[in-house]
Design an enzyme around this catalytic site. Sequence first.
Site: not given
Ligand code: LMR
Length: 390
Positions: A126, A206, A208, A241
């Site tokens: 990410w 993490d 999420a 989410k």
């Molecule tokens: C994403 O990766 O699209 C989500 O985790 C939203 C974000 O905050 O980036």
Amino acid sequence: MLATLSPQPADALLALIKLHNADPRPTKIDLGVGVYRTGAGDTPVFGAIKAAERVLLETQSSKAYLGPEGDMGFVHALIPYVFGADFDRSRVEGMQAPGGTGGVRLAVEVAARAGAKRIIMGTPSWPNHAQIVAAVGLELKTFKHTTAEGTADLEALRAALADAAPGDVVLLHGCCHNPTGVDYTNAQWDQIASMVQGAGVLPLLDLAYQGLGEGMEADAYGLRKVLAAVPEALVAYSCDKNFGLYRDRVGAFYAVTGDADALANAMANGATLARASWSMPPDHGAAAVRIILGDAALTAQWIEELAQMRGRMAEVRGRLAAAQQIGPINMAPLGHQKGLFSMLPLSGEQIMALRERHGVYMAGSGRINIAGLTTDNLETFIEALRDIAG
Ligand code: LMR
């Protein structure tokens, strides 16, 4: 002074929201930011959340401050879901944070205060992970998350850990890897637990997307394995989410250690950091989650809604995988990847061609949000892919 500031690129993921909104074509397809959508393309508020919000409206008697750690009823209600029903509660404490981002930020900052110098992390990841590490001023050491065959690369993680030094933190995605959708298998997690323990690094897990992969319990397998093997760890958690609370920003930061003083100090440092950053986290969404988890019927409703989301994502993945081969792109692995995301091996030019010719919006990395594919636009997307890559 302000004239000395340099321009900054817009956040690439968040910029896609505006670019997509500004596109007048009715056939446009948004595969950008990670938001769940139904087969009709909507992101509805969970029924369980609506019900909890009604309870909140009727029963909330005050909006006075709670403190930097937020709603501790919420923080504690999540513990059995994340850590397991029989986890030793004396080893864990947490605090609320604004979304998973707030959780990661607190975890990295607390690690830095505890002497961490470097974060070891698989890439791609990410994009905000690297950004947070840089903002806190830590060094980043990366290793490859996937093999050429598209499986999770355990050997790359092993090599990175073999090279670890005191003061290193290893950041691991608990499930539904963002952006690849390629998770470690349970057998790999079994090895990772002893690798992390042997390397003596501090794990930062993490989580999420719990519940968006195989289910709430199954998606916690890796986290629980690692926590059973190590003396201490940090966890960043998001409800954005799995409770569909995105803009309400509902997350948490947990520390795990058998040392009661260390645990208290981890929380005290987290609270100090929170106070200096956002003072207190937003209350509303976390209060709704607390109400759901404190009510058996609402909990059952939420679990059922999560199961429906998984079912739809599995259906989309099945249809993408059925396309088999689009030019050089092997679509089959998308069928067994997990969570909201998968990555397509597309060049920058191909990603721009998809946007310009077909109104398909995806991250520059080739990441697509599986849930952005609806009953109506899935075939259109496959045709667009054939056009630019076939
Ligand atoms: C994403 O990766 O699209 C989500 O985790 C939203 C974000 O905050 O980036």
